[in-house]
Scaffold this motif. Structure first.
Motif, short mmCIF file in Angstrom:
data_model
loop_
_atom_site.label_atom_id
_atom_site.label_comp_id
_atom_site.label_asym_id
_atom_site.label_seq_id
_atom_site.Cartn_x
_atom_site.Cartn_y
_atom_site.Cartn_z
N GLU A 1 -47.42 -86.17 36.00
CA GLU A 1 -47.75 -84.92 36.29
C GLU A 1 -48.21 -84.48 34.76
O GLU A 1 -47.96 -84.93 33.92
N PRO A 2 -48.78 -83.26 34.83
CA PRO A 2 -49.26 -82.67 33.63
C PRO A 2 -48.38 -82.39 32.81
O PRO A 2 -47.31 -81.80 33.14
N ALA A 3 -48.72 -82.47 31.50
CA ALA A 3 -47.87 -82.35 30.16
C ALA A 3 -48.03 -81.01 29.67
O ALA A 3 -49.12 -80.74 29.18
N ALA A 4 -46.98 -80.08 29.39
CA ALA A 4 -47.21 -78.78 28.73
C ALA A 4 -46.89 -79.11 27.44
O ALA A 4 -46.20 -79.81 26.75
N PRO A 5 -47.71 -78.07 26.55
CA PRO A 5 -47.25 -77.90 25.34
C PRO A 5 -45.95 -77.63 24.88
O PRO A 5 -45.37 -76.89 25.35
N GLU B 1 -51.85 -88.66 32.58
CA GLU B 1 -52.81 -89.67 32.37
C GLU B 1 -53.76 -89.67 33.64
O GLU B 1 -55.00 -90.13 33.21
N LYS B 2 -53.73 -89.09 34.63
CA LYS B 2 -54.38 -88.64 35.77
C LYS B 2 -53.93 -88.19 36.92
O LYS B 2 -52.82 -87.56 36.74
N GLY B 3 -54.42 -87.83 37.75
CA GLY B 3 -54.07 -86.78 38.89
C GLY B 3 -54.31 -85.45 38.76
O GLY B 3 -55.27 -84.87 38.05
N GLU B 4 -53.10 -84.66 39.09
CA GLU B 4 -53.40 -83.30 39.30
C GLU B 4 -53.69 -82.69 37.92
O GLU B 4 -53.04 -82.94 36.87
N VAL B 5 -54.54 -81.41 38.03
CA VAL B 5 -54.90 -80.63 36.79
C VAL B 5 -54.27 -79.32 36.98
O VAL B 5 -54.57 -78.76 37.84
N ILE B 6 -53.70 -78.60 35.95
CA ILE B 6 -53.21 -77.41 36.10
C ILE B 6 -54.05 -76.60 35.22
O ILE B 6 -54.20 -76.99 33.79
N LYS B 7 -54.50 -75.40 35.48
CA LYS B 7 -55.34 -74.42 34.74
C LYS B 7 -54.44 -73.16 34.71
O LYS B 7 -54.37 -72.71 35.59
N ALA C 1 -57.80 -78.05 26.51
CA ALA C 1 -57.55 -79.44 27.43
C ALA C 1 -56.24 -80.32 26.74
O ALA C 1 -56.70 -80.60 25.73
N ILE C 2 -55.24 -80.56 27.48
CA ILE C 2 -54.40 -81.51 27.01
C ILE C 2 -54.05 -82.44 27.98
O ILE C 2 -53.72 -82.19 29.10
N THR C 3 -53.68 -83.78 27.44
CA THR C 3 -53.51 -84.72 28.47
C THR C 3 -52.58 -85.80 27.59
O THR C 3 -52.91 -86.00 26.47
N ALA C 4 -51.58 -86.32 28.45
CA ALA C 4 -50.79 -87.27 27.88
C ALA C 4 -50.61 -88.58 28.81
O ALA C 4 -50.84 -88.72 29.94
N THR C 5 -50.31 -89.61 27.90
CA THR C 5 -49.92 -90.76 28.71
C THR C 5 -48.87 -91.58 27.86
O THR C 5 -48.63 -91.20 26.87
#
Length: 160
Positions: A106-110, A136-142, A94-98
Protein backbone atom coordinates in the motif's frame (compact mmCIF):
# COMPACT_ATOMS: atom_id res chain seq x y z
CA UNK A 1 -17.64 23.17 19.91
CA UNK A 2 -16.49 20.35 17.69
CA UNK A 3 -14.90 20.75 14.28
CA UNK A 4 -13.93 18.17 11.74
CA UNK A 5 -11.05 18.02 9.28
CA UNK A 6 -11.53 15.97 6.13
CA UNK A 7 -9.43 15.53 3.03
CA UNK A 8 -10.18 14.53 -0.49
CA UNK A 9 -7.74 12.48 -2.55
CA UNK A 10 -7.65 10.41 -5.70
CA UNK A 11 -6.79 6.71 -5.89
CA UNK A 12 -5.39 5.22 -9.09
CA UNK A 13 -5.34 1.41 -9.42
CA UNK A 14 -1.78 1.45 -10.82
CA UNK A 15 1.03 3.73 -11.91
CA UNK A 16 -0.02 3.24 -15.55
CA UNK A 17 -3.30 5.10 -14.89
CA UNK A 18 -1.55 8.33 -13.87
CA UNK A 19 -1.41 11.40 -16.10
CA UNK A 20 1.85 11.47 -18.09
CA UNK A 21 3.56 14.11 -15.93
CA UNK A 22 2.72 12.20 -12.73
CA UNK A 23 3.73 8.88 -14.31
CA UNK A 24 7.16 10.20 -15.27
CA UNK A 25 7.68 11.70 -11.81
CA UNK A 26 6.77 8.43 -10.07
CA UNK A 27 9.14 6.54 -12.37
CA UNK A 28 11.93 8.87 -11.22
CA UNK A 29 11.01 8.16 -7.59
CA UNK A 30 11.15 4.41 -8.28
CA UNK A 31 14.64 4.80 -9.77
CA UNK A 32 15.74 6.90 -6.78
CA UNK A 33 14.36 4.23 -4.42
CA UNK A 34 16.80 1.74 -5.92
CA UNK A 35 19.77 3.79 -4.67
CA UNK A 36 18.58 4.20 -1.08
CA UNK A 37 21.10 3.46 1.65
CA UNK A 38 19.05 1.42 4.12
CA UNK A 39 21.25 -1.33 5.61
CA UNK A 40 19.49 -1.25 9.00
CA UNK A 41 15.78 -1.10 8.18
CA UNK A 42 15.93 -2.59 4.66
CA UNK A 43 13.12 -0.11 3.91
CA UNK A 44 13.98 1.76 0.71
CA UNK A 45 12.23 5.02 -0.10
CA UNK A 46 12.58 7.13 -3.22
CA UNK A 47 11.28 10.64 -3.79
CA UNK A 48 11.15 12.84 -6.86
CA UNK A 49 10.32 16.55 -6.80
CA UNK A 50 8.93 18.28 -9.88
CA UNK A 51 9.75 21.98 -10.00
CA UNK A 52 7.83 24.69 -11.80
CA UNK A 53 10.74 25.08 -14.25
CA UNK A 54 10.38 21.42 -15.31
CA UNK A 55 13.45 20.17 -13.42
CA UNK A 56 13.14 16.96 -11.41
CA UNK A 57 15.20 16.52 -8.25
CA UNK A 58 15.46 13.11 -6.62
CA UNK A 59 16.25 11.82 -3.17
CA UNK A 60 16.30 8.56 -1.25
CA UNK A 61 16.57 7.62 2.38
CA UNK A 62 20.07 7.65 3.84
CA UNK A 63 20.39 5.69 7.08
CA UNK A 64 23.09 5.90 9.70
CA UNK A 65 24.10 3.58 12.55
CA UNK A 66 23.27 6.53 14.80
CA UNK A 67 19.59 6.44 13.82
CA UNK A 68 18.73 10.12 14.34
CA UNK A 69 21.54 11.06 11.96
CA UNK A 70 19.86 9.51 8.91
CA UNK A 71 17.57 11.41 6.58
CA UNK A 72 14.34 10.46 4.81
CA UNK A 73 14.04 10.49 1.01
CA UNK A 74 11.50 13.32 1.02
CA UNK A 75 13.76 15.70 2.93
CA UNK A 76 16.81 14.74 0.86
CA UNK A 77 14.88 15.64 -2.31
CA UNK A 78 13.15 18.78 -1.00
CA UNK A 79 16.33 20.20 0.57
CA UNK A 80 18.34 19.43 -2.55
CA UNK A 81 15.69 21.19 -4.67
CA UNK A 82 15.81 24.21 -2.37
CA UNK A 83 19.62 24.29 -2.47
CA UNK A 84 19.97 23.75 -6.22
CA UNK A 85 16.98 25.82 -7.41
CA UNK A 86 16.28 28.46 -4.73
CA UNK A 87 13.06 30.37 -5.31
CA UNK A 88 11.68 27.91 -7.88
CA UNK A 89 8.25 26.64 -6.84
CA UNK A 90 7.64 22.94 -6.26
CA UNK A 91 4.69 21.49 -8.19
CA UNK A 92 4.60 17.95 -6.87
CA UNK A 93 6.43 15.22 -4.98
CA UNK A 94 6.26 11.49 -5.77
CA UNK A 95 7.14 9.04 -2.99
CA UNK A 96 7.50 5.27 -3.22
CA UNK A 97 8.73 2.60 -0.82
CA UNK A 98 9.80 -1.03 -0.86
CA UNK A 99 11.35 -3.42 1.64
CA UNK A 100 13.79 -6.29 1.41
CA UNK A 101 11.88 -7.97 4.26
CA UNK A 102 8.28 -7.89 3.03
CA UNK A 103 6.06 -6.61 0.22
CA UNK A 104 4.99 -2.98 0.61
CA UNK A 105 1.52 -3.36 -0.86
CA UNK A 106 0.00 0.00 0.00
CA UNK A 107 1.12 3.60 -0.51
CA UNK A 108 3.62 4.78 2.10
CA UNK A 109 2.94 8.24 3.52
CA UNK A 110 5.69 10.63 4.66
CA UNK A 111 6.60 10.79 8.34
CA UNK A 112 5.77 13.83 10.47
CA UNK A 113 9.23 15.37 10.10
CA UNK A 114 8.99 15.17 6.30
CA UNK A 115 5.49 16.61 6.28
CA UNK A 116 6.67 19.56 8.35
CA UNK A 117 9.72 20.13 6.14
CA UNK A 118 7.67 19.95 2.95
CA UNK A 119 4.85 22.18 4.19
CA UNK A 120 7.43 24.89 4.91
CA UNK A 121 8.05 25.04 1.15
CA UNK A 122 4.32 25.04 0.39
CA UNK A 123 3.74 27.90 2.82
CA UNK A 124 6.72 29.85 1.47
CA UNK A 125 5.63 29.57 -2.16
CA UNK A 126 1.95 30.21 -1.34
CA UNK A 127 0.72 27.51 -3.70
CA UNK A 128 -0.08 23.86 -3.08
CA UNK A 129 2.33 21.00 -3.61
CA UNK A 130 0.62 17.79 -4.72
CA UNK A 131 1.81 14.45 -3.35
CA UNK A 132 1.84 11.07 -5.09
CA UNK A 133 2.21 8.02 -2.83
CA UNK A 134 2.91 4.42 -3.84
CA UNK A 135 4.23 1.24 -2.26
CA UNK A 136 6.47 -0.91 -4.44
CA UNK A 137 3.62 -1.31 -6.93
CA UNK A 138 -0.15 -1.19 -7.03
CA UNK A 139 -2.38 1.69 -5.99
CA UNK A 140 -1.22 5.28 -6.18
CA UNK A 141 -2.76 7.98 -4.02
CA UNK A 142 -2.72 11.60 -5.19
CA UNK A 143 -3.23 14.34 -2.61
CA UNK A 144 -3.70 17.90 -3.82
CA UNK A 145 -1.83 19.73 -1.08
CA UNK A 146 0.52 19.09 1.81
CA UNK A 147 -1.85 20.99 4.06
CA UNK A 148 -4.33 18.16 3.48
CA UNK A 149 -2.04 15.67 5.23
CA UNK A 150 -0.74 18.15 7.82
CA UNK A 151 -3.70 20.23 8.93
CA UNK A 152 -3.09 22.82 11.65
CA UNK A 153 0.59 22.90 10.66
CA UNK A 154 3.16 24.82 12.66
CA UNK A 155 4.41 27.79 10.66
CA UNK A 156 6.53 30.92 10.89
CA UNK A 157 3.64 33.00 12.26
CA UNK A 158 4.16 31.29 15.64
CA UNK A 159 7.71 32.68 15.76
CA UNK A 160 6.83 36.38 15.34
Amino acid sequence: MKKQITIEYEVYPSIEKLAEEDLQLMKQAVLARGNAYAPYSNFHVGAAVLLENGEVVIGNNQENASYPSGLCAERVAIFQAGAKFPGVAIKSVAITATSKNYAVEEPAAPCGNCRQAMIEYEQKQKQPISILLMGEKGEVIKINSLSDILPLAFNSSFLE
